[in-house]
Design an enzyme around this catalytic site. Structure first.
Site, PDB file in Angstrom:
ATOM      1  N   PHE A 126     -10.335   8.309  -0.769  1.00  0.00           N
ATOM      2  CA  PHE A 126      -8.916   8.538  -1.053  1.00  0.00           C
ATOM      3  C   PHE A 126      -8.096   7.959   0.118  1.00  0.00           C
ATOM      4  CE2 PHE A 126     -11.258  12.249  -2.706  1.00  0.00           C
ATOM      5  CZ  PHE A 126     -10.949  12.227  -4.060  1.00  0.00           C
ATOM      6  N   ASP A 176     -10.405   3.757  -2.751  1.00  0.00           N
ATOM      7  CA  ASP A 176      -9.201   4.268  -3.385  1.00  0.00           C
ATOM      8  C   ASP A 176      -9.108   3.704  -4.796  1.00  0.00           C
ATOM      9  OD1 ASP A 176      -6.600   5.791  -2.166  1.00  0.00           O
ATOM     10  OD2 ASP A 176      -6.001   4.478  -3.816  1.00  0.00           O
ATOM     11  N   ALA A 184     -12.823   8.088  -7.012  1.00  0.00           N
ATOM     12  CA  ALA A 184     -13.469   8.576  -5.800  1.00  0.00           C
ATOM     13  C   ALA A 184     -14.798   9.262  -6.088  1.00  0.00           C
ATOM     14  CB  ALA A 184     -12.532   9.529  -5.063  1.00  0.00           C
ATOM     15  N   CYS A 198      -3.752  18.859   0.793  1.00  0.00           N
ATOM     16  CA  CYS A 198      -2.292  18.916   0.901  1.00  0.00           C
ATOM     17  C   CYS A 198      -1.723  19.855  -0.160  1.00  0.00           C
ATOM     18  CB  CYS A 198      -1.679  17.528   0.787  1.00  0.00           C
ATOM     19  SG  CYS A 198      -2.062  16.650  -0.748  1.00  0.00           S
TER      20      CYS A 198
END
Length: 399
Positions: A232, A254, A283, A343
């Site tokens: 990623f 990616d 991925a 995240c």
């Protein structure tokens, strides 16, 4: 009280809902606000005075009844005037902090509520800047916001980035554009000894993830003399930093061909093309293929998009993080390192850590947690808003 405050509308909280706002919580949810015909008729982004149920003014808010967050706290002063001068003061305060942190003007300048500008993201790229006006008030006051930014920083190019989930939540359009100056190519950004190419118009988010800067640096310190896999990778964030710190090789994986092309341009700009390769694909499929090939790396980094963007997706997201950890661990050489990132603000650190360590264990590996990383100091955390503390990175050593 100024004429603006006399004429502007008032919105009111329901009974027993004022305590969190008085203590600085920046959002008012739909079940906390009186959403009658009058308040629903207000133009999205309208500045209003917020009152408690007893009609005592407690702050200045922006209103958008179409949003899941119909009122956002702009100022705890109920008489505050939200104008160009107010915006400039906010940006100047934030700018002074970043100028102390960094020698060059490449950083996150405004981090939304944490910098007192609800829903607004501004990233600076030298003489250019990208504004994400992710709330209706910022869309309505974009011209003033841009002017204040230019007055404080002197940037000559400004890009309005109108993409992303946050704008959809406020029912805003997705029309991005260069609103000041010109932009003809990706902008080179120097960080941690590496060169990154930031596409401010066509790239993800604002073009570069400044939030990972410190984590890139820590991971790069583990990479010297080793082979690195960056999954990623976007524009090569971890891979290029590792090469700058003496990694023998780096492979970036990616799904985006444009992102990998920018990573290759960055490697070329820093004279590391001979040590850098890319592999485009899903991925999970690529990690499975590498495992079947018997590939091993001294440092593996997995920095996926948000698998748990909200509370409703937490369980599914945690299973995905566990899978990433299990598959990533299979590619780490004995004594090597695995870096796992999230995240997703909805998946807190404890849940993310537990899922990741469970994945490593189910992959048959034993791990030491050697460090935990977060977003850098140009991404401050709002004291009462967990969403501003979203980034987590686990640094593991595997037997």
């Amino acid at each position: 009280m100024t004429d603006q405050n006399i004429s502007r509308p008032v919105v009111r909280l329901r009974p027993n809902r004022a305590r969190t706002v008085r203590f600085g919580f920046p959002w008012v949810y739909a079940d906390e606000l009186v959403l009658d015909r009058r308040s629903k008729s207000l133009e999205p982004g309208t500045i209003a005075t917020l009152e408690d149920a007893e009609r005592s003014p407690i702050g200045t808010v922006t209103v958008n009844s179409d949003s899941r967050i119909p009122a956002r706290l702009m100022d705890r002063d109920p008489e505050a005037v939200i104008d160009a001068a107010w915006l400039e003061r906010k940006i100047r305060f934030a700018h002074a902090h970043r100028e102390r942190l960094y020698d060059a003007p490449f950083y996150r300048l405004i981090h939304a509520e944490a910098d007192g500008l609800p829903g607004v993201i501004i990233d600076r790229f030298g003489e250019a800047a990208v504004i994400q006006p992710n709330a209706a008030w910022a869309e309505a006051m974009y011209a003033e916001l841009e002017a204040a930014l230019i007055a404080v920083t002197g940037v000559s190019t400004v890009v309005k980035n109108a993409t992303g989930r946050a704008r959809k939540l406020d029912c805003l359009d997705e029309e991005s554009a260069v609103t000041t100056g010109t932009l003809d190519a990706a902008i080179p950004v120097q960080m941690n000894g590496a060169t990154y190419m930031a596409d401010l118009l066509g790239g993800q988010k604002t073009g570069l993830f400044y939030d990972q800067r410190a984590n890139h640096a820590f991971a790069a310190g583990l990479a010297k003399g080793g082979a690195v896999l960056d999954v990623f990778s976007h524009v090569g964030g971890f891979a290029l930093a590792a090469l700058a710190n003496g990694a023998v090789s780096a492979l970036a994986v990616d799904g985006s061909a444009p992102a990998l092309a920018l990573a290759e341009d960055g490697a070329k700009a820093m004279g590391a093309s001979d040590r850098f390769t890319t592999r485009r694909g899903d991925a999970f499929d690529t990690m499975a293929a590498l495992a079947s090939e018997g590939a091993k790396f001294d440092l593996v980094i997995c920095d996926p998009p948000a698998f748990a963007p909200n509370k409703q997706t937490v369980d599914k997201g945690l299973r995905a993080y566990e899978r990433v950890a299990r598959m990533g661990a299979a590619l780490v050489a004995p004594g090597g390192y695995l870096v796992l990132c999230s995240c997703s603000h909805a998946a807190d650190l404890a849940k993310f850590r537990d899922s990741s360590l469970r994945g490593v264990s189910r992959g048959g590996r034993v791990a030491q947690l050697i460090a935990t990383g977060f977003a850098g100091p140009d991404h401050p955390t709002h004291a009462m808003l967990a969403e501003t503390a979203y980034l987590k990175a686990l640094f593991l050593r595997l037997e």
